[in-house]
Design an enzyme around this catalytic site. Structure first.
Site, PDB file in Angstrom:
ATOM      1  N   GLU A  14       0.996 -18.300  35.174  1.00 43.15           N
ATOM      2  CA  GLU A  14       0.487 -16.966  34.858  1.00 43.15           C
ATOM      3  C   GLU A  14      -0.971 -16.824  35.263  1.00 43.15           C
ATOM      4  O   GLU A  14      -1.407 -15.778  35.710  1.00 43.15           O
ATOM      5  CB  GLU A  14       0.638 -16.760  33.339  1.00 43.15           C
ATOM      6  CG  GLU A  14       0.864 -15.323  32.938  1.00 43.15           C
ATOM      7  CD  GLU A  14       0.980 -15.210  31.408  1.00 43.15           C
ATOM      8  OE1 GLU A  14       0.933 -14.076  30.924  1.00 43.15           O
ATOM      9  OE2 GLU A  14       1.104 -16.237  30.729  1.00 43.15           O
ATOM     10  N   GLN A  26       9.075 -10.818  27.769  1.00 44.19           N
ATOM     11  CA  GLN A  26       8.602 -12.129  27.323  1.00 44.19           C
ATOM     12  C   GLN A  26       8.289 -12.136  25.826  1.00 44.19           C
ATOM     13  O   GLN A  26       7.467 -11.328  25.374  1.00 44.19           O
ATOM     14  CB  GLN A  26       7.333 -12.487  28.100  1.00 44.19           C
ATOM     15  CG  GLN A  26       6.694 -13.803  27.688  1.00 44.19           C
ATOM     16  CD  GLN A  26       5.313 -13.993  28.307  1.00 44.19           C
ATOM     17  OE1 GLN A  26       4.523 -13.063  28.360  1.00 44.19           O
ATOM     18  NE2 GLN A  26       5.027 -15.191  28.765  1.00 44.19           N
TER      19      GLN A  26
END
Lengths: 375, 394, 375, 394
Positions: D244, D126
């Site tokens: 998340e 990421q």
């Protein structure tokens, strides 16, 4: 897995909330607190009886509505939000469940049924000097005498003990711990009315050779298990009511933060106070989770009941107290006056965290649960 | 480094202690042992006993009638009073306005006011906070309009502690609305018997009538009662605020709470059948608080050591208000918890709970104010962040 | 009452601070940590010896400067600020005081004097498996044999045990607990070097019938009191060094808050972070107060020594850890990298709060002090 | 209300548990029991075992190769993985970019990327945070310049977890500097083998090479690798951020910490000669954490119950990240404290401390990141204050 109240329960919550808003704002509690008298209103009590609230968790045979403890908890939360002074916790939960669990049909007809209609009120007398929160360390004795019993000893801090028509009293007998129903006007019984920290009243009781008929014995001794169950209902009830108290305090505090100005700004815009409010919100959310678990498990008879109830009561004593203390703090100066309602909530939460065992007591009990789990 | 008091100082402590135990009337001594809340009359009785001894104002210079104590003696004297739990004298005259009159007053003001403060003949209260000026004191609005020989005062003060018993009130008032809000404030001494002045007592959370809302409706105040310069009151206010902070960090109250909690924990039997104090978990909780009190005490001693050398106490002692009031609350909470069911009692009749427990509930409630008054602990943190840690402003 | 260091002590603090800044920045510790070897530099050690730092608290007769423990604490605080890796705490405080308090003149000449000059280093081997922080629960035994003793057993987590020339070892003898000096190269001694959490090294030791001469016995048994005193010096030393560590962390953190920007603002302008920084400042201030008390009382032999030292070590374990953990938190992402120094401080503080007893151990000990006071 | 899983769900749990204990290779099971930190290779080995069973992506719809679990089954499945302590699969492909590709990708992108994510053939990382854009993600500066068929990307990403092992990185880049900083951000999928791209591993505080600084020097990225609309990347980023947060509140790690701490506390002898757990003070500390974990768990169940009914979890579950990560740290701290001297060990050789203690120190250190990553707990509090409590902005 389903955490929703059913439709009836949701309706009940709404009904109680509406009742409290219109008929029992905090000012009513304040007036009763400041007046002479028993601190609550028998007419309101009777109304609650008529609405079915006092009987909702009990069997139909005893005049109840055959609901579960969940309904009682739903009612208590709303009562807590508005500091309703009537003795729901003392009379319905503590006194009522003692009769419902230990009494036979006759005894329930005689003593539970009138209470469910709001005609009488009950109290559970279990606490003694030197016994802290242990219901099995009992010095009161009921000696067999003349076909019945003779009761001698003392009980302390009996919630609603000053006003109750019947007192459910724990005492040791030759067969072990037992529960007795004692009429408030029994010869040999002295009641001393006490003011309590939360503005409620209670009583110290003294029994001197109080004569009891055999049918005043509830169920059979030993009654330690049944008393423990009743106190678990009491603890779970205190949690439900305390959740209402804490929720109201959080709402009052965020409301205050959103309106009060200092230094030309709403104080709720100050990040340190925002984060404090979030920490309060967290504790209320966890308290709600635990109250939900406790209200469901209170009706169970397995080992998870004690664990769930103790964890919930511990969260009331730790998390609930945090919310309560910070609410006063964030109200600043007005928070420490008697004029402002927040202090009334603060004191009620303080009392509820003591009633049926404080945080330390329940941490000890939870530790014991963990021990017995692992062994 | 030397962490001990000198032998002379220790002898002084012994003298003070002996005198207190002699001089404190028995009924007050009983309340002191139970950490009870004293009434105003009780405070004033004790004020007069101290005044007769010449010890009512330990910090005043001899020239104004103080006892001429050294920094260490002052400290020891206050510590002994606190440990004995004597009624806390009203600070508004002796500790607050008295020193300001000494520093900023005219000779006429000094002669008029100081002797009666010292003797207790005149009682003072403080008019600072207003409904919309609490932490943000400089936003105050009470106005004093100049009418030649006198001011006309209008507005409201709040949290005026014990105003209902006071003869005089010192007030911050706005004499000038122009400019920065801190300028344009003046410091007035106002007779509580003035026409148009009314003090309405409010109950506190502990049910004692400690505060008032005080209303001023065209109250006339002679110009002779202006203390310090016109529009210059903020300087006086700041001098006091700093002072007030060091007042409240004092550990005597904590020590008495812990002593009481320990006493009760020796009597209370825990769920395991032993006195609470014999349970390792309780013993460790007591130890943790005692250790924190010790650290607080040492930090106070560090400040004292600086004062004795004539230096300004270091920045680290700015924490005393926060640490001290936090400890007061934690010790009170512990005491409540130790009491078990007895913590449910409220202003009980004799015999309902043991005598030493009778005042715990109300005092515990009253102590919620400790972290709020004299600059809330949040304000203290703002001050330390800005002035000591020098963190950036938003 | 006087909390000022005297002029010599103030000068000493400045000298050490200057030395650390120019000769021992944190990068030096990092290099030694990452290299093979003992983790510290014997040349720097010798320099410290030449500057008199290693001998400052010890009697002149043993080659010291006749100072007090205060000087050692002053040095340790500065070493802590810069994470200086040389084994001052292990060798001077723990090893050195054991010899100074229990050794006779010959023993001090032989083993203490060379260490004071930085030619050798020492270690104290007291911790054992199953004994937690109690120095008197000792399984190592020294059996009388051939005019001397034969030592068998194991010690764990001996600070500087991997590099020390002499090890001071506690063992039980028929006369009770005793302290022995054992050479690092003694036959029958096995040392296993360990990496420690703070990047220092230490050792586990095994003794198998290690033969000891009579003059390797330090003083007379029972030595429990002397060992307790030495460990109090060790705890007070850990506090002084930990104060340096925590002070540096607070400074680094307020510095970071004053420079790092997010959302277009210095993060130090966010009130929640400001208040956190103030709470860290509070804990450091209290830790300094307790370190001052502990460094003075460490040289006393009354009941206040144990209380003062334990309260100080407890504050390191609670307040110091709070500072340490919040420092990492407020540094955000870079705080949890190995690249940034803050993590090195974090780990050193973690180790120091364990060395010579953690917070819980010292709370128990303080509780015992309170008990004996009140009885 | 019903707090229990259905019999079918309980049977599912039993099946999953049995399968894990069968399928988890023995060497990984040993590390799992010690709460060890797994290497990337170990993660990928376990990924492939799960993929072979069809269970690598429990939340993916069946159409993309997911197992078609119900909400409760997904929950139970994850809970069992956590309780067993299996290597945590890299979430960047399976949990983060995979669902985004499903929702925002073209058919070509779905076909190109999803199967290899599922199989573990291609590993993702990421690219969000930059040195000056951490909590304040919208301030990112990495630029992607339009060159017709492709973008040219320049800049730096940081905290790119396991970038050194990744085949692909998904990045937020600035494609438009005008307007509000949230607009002008696009979401690019970039081949880690691109010319000009370099990932430099950094050690973490636990000494594992978990993060990289990742540098982009004129990296060319085909336009086909733009996910979602040009300049519309912030929508995708927000979708992920919410996701998340619910990832990290999971209590399995806490439960394993407490189980380990309890194991050690049974072996460690306290200063009073008894195992620590028999000391009431320690027992009560364990109980306090266990009770808080229970409250956390119940709050998670409440969120699950909402999900099962197809409702959005209520506002109260926004606290899960804060409560969960706080618990992880407290449980780890307890475990460290229980170990006594053994807490001094660091990545020790076998035998230096008992096997179950070997990983505690590094894991304890690593867990400091739990309250920082995925939106620090301070940021979470800001969000709750603003969006849930609706407190005023400054």
């Amino acid at each position: 897995m389903d955490f929703d109240l059913n439709e009836d329960q949701q309706l009940l919550a709404k009904t109680v909330a509406d009742f409290c808003k219109t008929r029992s704002p905090v000012s009513r509690f304040r007036e009763l607190r400041d007046a002479e008298g028993i601190g609550w209103d028998p007419a309101s009590w009777q109304q609650m009886g008529e609405l079915g609230w006092l009987g909702v968790p009990f069997p139909e045979a005893a005049g109840g509505l055959d609901g579960s403890f969940i309904e009682a908890a739903v009612i208590l939360e709303q009562l807590g939000k508005n500091l309703v002074p009537e003795p729901y916790l003392a009379s319905v939960v503590l006194g009522g469940y003692a009769l419902a669990l230990a009494g036979d049909e006759d005894q329930q007809q005689r003593w539970l049924a009138p209470m469910l209609e709001g005609e009488t009120s009950l109290a559970l007398a279990w606490a003694e000097a030197g016994a802290r929160f242990d219901p099995t360390r009992v010095s009161c004795t009921a000696t067999p005498a003349a076909g019945g019993f003779s009761l001698t000893g003392a009980k302390r801090f009996v919630l609603n003990g000053h006003a109750a028509d019947q007192l459910i009293v724990s005492a040791t007998t030759p067969e072990g711990l037992a529960l007795f129903v004692v009429n408030a006007d029994a010869p040999g019984l002295t009641r001393t009315t006490l003011g309590l920290i939360d503005g409620h009243r209670g009583a110290h009781l003294r029994f001197e050779n109080v004569a009891l008929e055999p049918n005043q014995l509830l169920g059979a001794a030993p009654a330690a298990n049944v008393l423990t169950r009743v106190l678990d209902y009491g603890a779970a009830g205190a949690v439900a009511e305390g959740l209402g108290v804490a929720t109201a305090m959080l709402d009052m505090t965020t409301g205050y933060l959103g309106t009060r100005e200092q230094f030309g700004l709403k104080i709720g815009s100050f990040q340190a106070l925002q984060h404090r409010a979030v920490d309060m919100f967290i504790e209320v959310a966890l308290l709600r989770s635990m109250s939900l678990e406790a209200m469901v498990r209170a009706d169970e008879d397995g080992p998870e009941r004690a664990a769930a109830v103790s964890a919930a009561k511990h969260q009331l004593g730790i998390g609930g107290q945090f919310v309560s203390r910070q609410s006063v703090q964030l109200h600043g100066g007005i928070g420490v006056t008697d004029e402002h309602d927040i202090g009334l909530y603060f004191k009620r939460l303080q009392a509820l965290s003591t009633i049926c065992g404080d945080a330390t007591h329940h941490a000890q009990r939870y530790a014991a649960c963990l021990r017995s789990q692992s062994s | 480094m030397d962490l001990n008091f000198t032998p002379e100082e220790q002898a002084f402590r012994a003298r003070v202690r002996a005198w207190i135990s002699e001089a404190l009337p028995e009924d007050l001594a009983v309340k002191a042992r139970a950490s009870a809340q004293f009434t105003h009359d009780e405070l004033m009785r004790w004020h007069k006993v101290l005044a007769a001894k010449g010890w009512a104002a330990p910090a005043w210079p001899k020239s104004f009638g103080g006892p001429g104590f050294s920094a260490a003696e002052r400290f020891i004297f206050n510590e002994e009073l606190e440990l004995a739990g004597t009624p806390p004298l009203s600070p508004f005259g002796l500790v607050m306005v008295g020193p300001l009159i000494q520093r900023f007053g005219t000779n006429a003001q000094r002669e008029r006011f100081l002797p009666k403060i010292l003797s207790g003949e005149e009682v003072w209260c403080q008019g600072y906070s207003e409904p919309n000026a609490g932490s943000d004191l400089a936003s105050l609005r009470m106005s004093a309009e100049d009418r030649g020989d006198y001011f006309v005062v209008n507005g409201q003060k709040t949290w005026t502690t014990y105003a209902q018993y006071a003869d005089w009130i010192f007030c911050l008032v706005r004499t000038n609305a122009a400019g920065k809000k801190q300028s344009g404030i003046s410091f007035l001494l106002i007779d509580m018997r003035s026409k148009g002045l009314e003090a309405r007592p409010m109950l506190t959370i502990s049910h004692s009538p400690a505060f008032c809302d005080t209303f001023f409706d065209n109250v006339e105040v002679p110009k002779a009662n202006l203390l310090g310069p016109l529009d210059g009151g903020w300087t006086l206010a700041k001098a006091l605020l700093g002072h007030e902070r060091t007042l409240v960090g004092s550990p005597g109250l904590v020590r008495r709470w812990l002593r009481l909690a320990r006493e009760i924990a020796t009597e209370q039997i825990g769920d395991d059948g032993r006195p609470l104090l014999e349970d390792p978990a309780w013993a460790r909780r007591f130890a943790a608080l005692e250790m924190r009190l010790r650290a607080h005490q040492m930090t106070i001693y560090r400040a004292l050591s600086e004062q004795q050398k004539g230096r300004h106490p270091g920045p680290e002692t700015s924490i005393l208000k926060i640490v001290g009031t936090d400890l007061i609350q934690r010790a009170g909470e512990l005491c409540m918890e130790v009491m078990g069911h007895d913590a449910l009692a409220w202003l009980p009749d004799p015999g309902v709970v043991p005598d030493n427990e009778a005042w715990v509930g109300p005092s515990f409630c009253y102590d919620r104010a400790a972290t709020i008054y004299a600059g809330s602990n949040e304000i203290q943190r703002n001050i330390i962040a800005k002035h000591i840690l020098q963190l950036p402003s938003a």
